[in-house]
Design a protein around this motif. Structure first.
Motif, mmCIF file in Angstrom:
data_model
loop_
_atom_site.group_PDB
_atom_site.id
_atom_site.type_symbol
_atom_site.label_atom_id
_atom_site.label_comp_id
_atom_site.label_asym_id
_atom_site.label_seq_id
_atom_site.Cartn_x
_atom_site.Cartn_y
_atom_site.Cartn_z
ATOM 1 N N ASP A 129 0.823 -1.211 0.000
ATOM 2 C CA ASP A 129 0.000 0.000 0.000
ATOM 3 C C ASP A 129 0.858 1.262 0.000
ATOM 4 O O ASP A 129 0.582 2.218 -0.740
ATOM 5 C CB ASP A 129 -0.935 0.002 1.214
ATOM 6 N N ALA A 130 1.909 1.274 0.826
ATOM 7 C CA ALA A 130 2.779 2.448 0.887
ATOM 8 C C ALA A 130 3.536 2.635 -0.414
ATOM 9 O O ALA A 130 3.654 3.758 -0.927
ATOM 10 C CB ALA A 130 3.756 2.309 2.054
ATOM 11 N N THR A 131 4.053 1.545 -0.970
ATOM 12 C CA THR A 131 4.829 1.676 -2.205
ATOM 13 C C THR A 131 3.937 2.092 -3.371
ATOM 14 O O THR A 131 4.363 2.840 -4.249
ATOM 15 C CB THR A 131 5.560 0.372 -2.537
ATOM 16 N N ARG A 132 2.696 1.640 -3.371
ATOM 17 C CA ARG A 132 1.791 2.032 -4.455
ATOM 18 C C ARG A 132 1.452 3.524 -4.361
ATOM 19 O O ARG A 132 1.365 4.203 -5.386
ATOM 20 C CB ARG A 132 0.518 1.195 -4.429
ATOM 21 N N ARG A 133 1.262 4.046 -3.152
ATOM 22 C CA ARG A 133 0.997 5.482 -3.017
ATOM 23 C C ARG A 133 2.150 6.302 -3.602
ATOM 24 O O ARG A 133 1.924 7.324 -4.268
ATOM 25 C CB ARG A 133 0.797 5.844 -1.546
ATOM 26 N N ALA A 134 3.376 5.860 -3.343
ATOM 27 C CA ALA A 134 4.530 6.582 -3.890
ATOM 28 C C ALA A 134 4.561 6.481 -5.412
ATOM 29 O O ALA A 134 4.871 7.459 -6.104
ATOM 30 C CB ALA A 134 5.818 6.028 -3.289
ATOM 31 N N ASN A 135 4.225 5.306 -5.950
ATOM 32 C CA ASN A 135 4.145 5.152 -7.411
ATOM 33 C C ASN A 135 3.147 6.140 -7.993
ATOM 34 O O ASN A 135 3.436 6.844 -8.971
ATOM 35 C CB ASN A 135 3.711 3.725 -7.777
ATOM 36 N N LEU A 136 1.954 6.171 -7.416
ATOM 37 C CA LEU A 136 0.892 7.030 -7.942
ATOM 38 C C LEU A 136 1.234 8.506 -7.804
ATOM 39 O O LEU A 136 0.744 9.340 -8.579
ATOM 40 C CB LEU A 136 -0.424 6.721 -7.227
ATOM 41 N N MET A 154 10.451 -7.896 1.728
ATOM 42 C CA MET A 154 9.029 -7.734 1.415
ATOM 43 C C MET A 154 8.793 -7.957 -0.078
ATOM 44 O O MET A 154 9.670 -7.715 -0.904
ATOM 45 C CB MET A 154 8.538 -6.330 1.783
ATOM 46 N N CYS A 155 7.583 -8.412 -0.400
ATOM 47 C CA CYS A 155 7.095 -8.455 -1.780
ATOM 48 C C CYS A 155 6.128 -7.284 -1.936
ATOM 49 O O CYS A 155 5.116 -7.217 -1.234
ATOM 50 C CB CYS A 155 6.385 -9.776 -2.060
ATOM 51 N N ILE A 156 6.454 -6.339 -2.835
ATOM 52 C CA ILE A 156 5.679 -5.096 -2.894
ATOM 53 C C ILE A 156 4.689 -5.065 -4.051
ATOM 54 O O ILE A 156 4.067 -4.026 -4.301
ATOM 55 C CB ILE A 156 6.606 -3.870 -2.961
ATOM 56 N N SER A 157 4.501 -6.177 -4.741
ATOM 57 C CA SER A 157 3.504 -6.197 -5.815
ATOM 58 C C SER A 157 2.116 -5.939 -5.249
ATOM 59 O O SER A 157 1.767 -6.430 -4.175
ATOM 60 C CB SER A 157 3.503 -7.552 -6.522
ATOM 61 N N ASN A 158 1.331 -5.181 -5.975
ATOM 62 C CA ASN A 158 -0.061 -4.961 -5.594
ATOM 63 C C ASN A 158 -1.012 -5.893 -6.339
ATOM 64 O O ASN A 158 -2.228 -5.779 -6.201
ATOM 65 C CB ASN A 158 -0.466 -3.507 -5.872
ATOM 66 N N ILE A 159 -0.461 -6.825 -7.117
ATOM 67 C CA ILE A 159 -1.261 -7.798 -7.870
ATOM 68 C C ILE A 159 -1.309 -9.094 -7.089
ATOM 69 O O ILE A 159 -0.280 -9.608 -6.632
ATOM 70 C CB ILE A 159 -0.652 -8.061 -9.263
ATOM 71 N N TRP A 160 -2.499 -9.655 -6.921
ATOM 72 C CA TRP A 160 -2.651 -10.934 -6.222
ATOM 73 C C TRP A 160 -2.357 -12.056 -7.210
ATOM 74 O O TRP A 160 -3.157 -12.350 -8.093
ATOM 75 C CB TRP A 160 -4.058 -11.076 -5.666
ATOM 76 N N ARG A 506 -11.658 -13.601 -10.610
ATOM 77 C CA ARG A 506 -10.475 -12.741 -10.623
ATOM 78 C C ARG A 506 -10.261 -12.178 -9.222
ATOM 79 O O ARG A 506 -11.159 -11.525 -8.670
ATOM 80 C CB ARG A 506 -10.657 -11.600 -11.619
ATOM 81 N N PRO A 507 -9.089 -12.407 -8.632
ATOM 82 C CA PRO A 507 -8.878 -11.907 -7.262
ATOM 83 C C PRO A 507 -8.762 -10.395 -7.221
ATOM 84 O O PRO A 507 -8.332 -9.747 -8.178
ATOM 85 C CB PRO A 507 -7.548 -12.572 -6.857
ATOM 86 N N ASP A 508 -9.171 -9.836 -6.104
ATOM 87 C CA ASP A 508 -8.992 -8.409 -5.873
ATOM 88 C C ASP A 508 -7.501 -8.100 -5.696
ATOM 89 O O ASP A 508 -6.694 -8.994 -5.443
ATOM 90 C CB ASP A 508 -9.748 -7.983 -4.617
ATOM 91 N N PRO A 509 -7.105 -6.831 -5.805
ATOM 92 C CA PRO A 509 -5.694 -6.474 -5.625
ATOM 93 C C PRO A 509 -5.167 -6.858 -4.248
ATOM 94 O O PRO A 509 -5.928 -6.998 -3.283
ATOM 95 C CB PRO A 509 -5.685 -4.959 -5.824
ATOM 96 N N ALA A 510 -3.858 -6.994 -4.166
ATOM 97 C CA ALA A 510 -3.205 -7.337 -2.898
ATOM 98 C C ALA A 510 -2.935 -6.073 -2.097
ATOM 99 O O ALA A 510 -1.796 -5.733 -1.772
ATOM 100 C CB ALA A 510 -1.910 -8.087 -3.176
ATOM 101 N N LEU A 511 -3.990 -5.367 -1.768
ATOM 102 C CA LEU A 511 -3.917 -4.118 -1.036
ATOM 103 C C LEU A 511 -4.854 -4.189 0.168
ATOM 104 O O LEU A 511 -5.793 -4.992 0.185
ATOM 105 C CB LEU A 511 -4.320 -2.938 -1.926
ATOM 106 N N ILE A 512 -4.597 -3.345 1.152
ATOM 107 C CA ILE A 512 -5.464 -3.312 2.325
ATOM 108 C C ILE A 512 -6.884 -2.975 1.896
ATOM 109 O O ILE A 512 -7.105 -2.049 1.117
ATOM 110 C CB ILE A 512 -4.954 -2.285 3.346
#
Length: 573
Positions: A129-136, A154-160, A506-512
């Protein structure tokens, strides 16, 4: 005549320790030769216990972090760091850019700085979640600063699981490294002193490779196609990973051996799955399996029991073991009876190999024991647990989680025995009970608790949420013992609206995610209206979610009421 001891009391500590000594020989990176050697031990032990085994090889999108370096642009100061799975590689010349201190990864802190083309310096774990905010926000690099001396992989992928073609564009787009507290303090001091440009150099090997899954089946005699309980845990690790996840694998093997000794008592089958790709593919193994075995899992799988990181030294708090609402009472009874502790009712979070909610399989457990908050730093190491809910009693795992320190000396034999007894009794009960111990009245109560506050919101008045509340009352009133196949059908209705946004395939994203994702559009409409913002576009999605909820609850209520009528007729007869 003497009777055998209860099955959970027959746990063999020495046998589990021998398994752990084998696991400790290998660094089990997903798709590696050492991982395959360790899988060979699993397969041999499961076959020896009488299980029918299949070692499945499949393509997985795996990311293995390599060497990393962080320094001021002029090289005058260097900071020890690691990079992360699915971070961008920089090439040998590295990435040079101006750095900006963000602080904690809150939306407010990100909004307060301009990260476009810059390196974000962020406090805390490199979570997706934190790494994706920085990406965006437009960052080109990230430095995460831990609050202690350890740097956690850590694995920082947001894809499940494995990304499809559309997912590729949403994978992490920045170089990412982590430093410890001391190096982080030096770094921030240098940035505050005017040296604002950093160089990140990182090697990350990301691509498709073959990874294994071990499937092991034990079915009731003469019923090879019986409905089954799925018992799963990952086998890939960071470093030796003796706690995470060697302890859980030892628990799985010992549970399987003991269950096999009582095969004649089984009413349902048992399937164990040992995954790869958990740590380096964001649950690629279990996600691939959910896709590849979708029809069989939909037809035959009744409950998923997950296990991760049993036996950790100092992990004395069991209160936060997560479990779905309909199995909470069952799980709490076992934990209370065997240990004297009670479960707080934490919801399962989007973590672990919980890849089967879309199919509609109810799930229980994930982590087991944690460090007590009074004796540790609350929720620092195991940052993925932070979205599980309020009133947590545990502080995550020990400092060695996802570090080179996760070695054999981090296992406490007594705690491993305690944890394994819980799983032995859980699996034994699920396999032998006349009807599975589900409590859909409790499920309805939990859903009502989430829905009731929204029903009073004026902006949602036209959605007639009172209909769904009335349906929940019908479900609670009709709830009772449910035969296996009816439970399967009921779970296919209720589990997806409990834990997913709605797609069974289809799984939801790997985000909180907030509890009950189906209610997220309703919450968004209320928040927009209360903030005085345009809310009508939120009402479009809210209305669709309300319709889906009511239609699903209607079908569930009708199914339960039909079963209740049958029970009454049978009782009269």
């Amino acid at each position: 005549m003497t009777h055998p001891a209860p099955l959970d009391e027959q746990v063999d500590d020495a046998r589990m320790w021998r398994d752990l000594e084998v696991f400790a020989r290998y660094v089990k990176l997903s798709g590696s030769s050492q991982e395959r050697e360790s899988f060979a031990h699993l397969e041999a032990e499961m076959a020896a216990a009488g299980f029918e085994t299949a070692l499945i090889e499949h393509d997985a999108y795996i990311s293995l972090p390599g060497a990393a370096a962080l320094a001021l642009e002029d090289g005058s100061e260097r900071f020890e760091c690691i990079t992360h799975s699915f971070a961008r590689a920089t090439g040998p010349d590295g990435l040079v850019a101006e750095a900006v201190i963000v602080g904690a990864p809150t939306p407010e802190n990100f909004a307060a700085v301009d990260l476009r083309g810059r390196i974000a310096v962020i406090d805390g774990l490199a979570a997706s979640d934190a790494t994706r905010r920085a990406n965006l926000a437009g960052a080109v690099g990230q430095v995460h600063v831990m609050p202690h001396e350890h740097r956690h992989e850590m694995c920082i992928s947001n894809i499940w699981g494995n990304p499809d073609a559309a997912d590729m564009a949403t994978l992490p787009a920045t170089a990412v490294v982590t430093v410890n507290d001391a190096d982080g303090a030096r770094l921030k001091a240098s940035l505050s002193g005017g040296q604002t440009r950093l160089r990140i150099t990182a090697e990350v090997d990301t691509g498709w490779r073959k990874t294994p899954i071990l499937q092991a089946d034990l079915m009731p005699e003469g019923r090879p196609d019986a409905p089954f309980i799925l018992f799963s845990g990952h086998h890939d690790t960071w470093y030796e990973g003796v706690m995470d996840n060697g302890g859980a694998n030892a628990t799985m093997l010992e549970t399987a051996r003991l269950i096999a000794s009582r095969r004649g008592e089984m009413r349902r089958g048992l399937r164990l799955c040992f995954w790869s790709g958990h740590s380096h593919g964001r649950y690629s193994g279990s996600s691939w399996y959910a896709d590849a075995a979708w029809a069989e899992l939909s037809e035959r799988c009744l409950v998923h029991v997950n296990v991760d990181s049993t036996g950790g030294r100092g992990n004395t708090s069991l209160a936060d073991m997560p479990v779905c609402a309909e199995l909470h009472g069952f799980g709490n009874e076992i934990v209370s009876r065997l240990t004297g502790q009670s479960l707080t009712g934490q919801r399962l979070s989007r973590a672990g190999d919980q890849s089967f909610w879309g199919i509609g399989v109810p799930s229980m457990f994930l982590t087991v024991g944690e460090q007590p908050i009074a004796e540790g730093t609350a929720n620092v190491a195991s940052g993925f647990m932070g979205n599980a809910g309020p009133a947590r009693k545990g502080a995550g795992f020990g400092w060695w989680w996802h570090t080179p320190g996760d070695t054999l000396d981090k296992i406490d034999a007594e705690i491993l025995r305690r944890d394994t007894r819980i799983y032995v009794e859980t699996i034994r009960s699920l396999l032998t009970a006349e009807t599975l111990p589900t409590d859909h009245a409790n499920w309805a109560s939990a859903m009502r608790g989430a829905l009731a506050p929204l029903s009073d919101a004026p902006v949602l008045a036209e959605l007639r949420l009172e209909r769904s509340l009335a349906l929940l009352d019908r479900i609670a009133a009709a709830a009772g013992p449910v035969p296996d196949l009816a439970l399967r059908d009921l779970s296919h209705l209720l589990v997806p609206i409990d834990y997913t946004t709605g797609d069974r395939f289809r799984p939801d994203p790997a985000l909180i995610a907030q509890a009950y994702p189906i209610l997220a559009p309703l919450r968004a409409a209320v928040a927009a209206a209360e903030a005085g913002e345009e809310h009508r576009h939120h009402l479009v999605a809210a209305r669709r979610s309300a319709n889906r909820l009511a239609e699903t609850l209607e079908r569930a209520a009708s199914l339960l009421e039909g079963l209740a009528s049958h029970r009454e007729v049978s009782h009269v007869a």
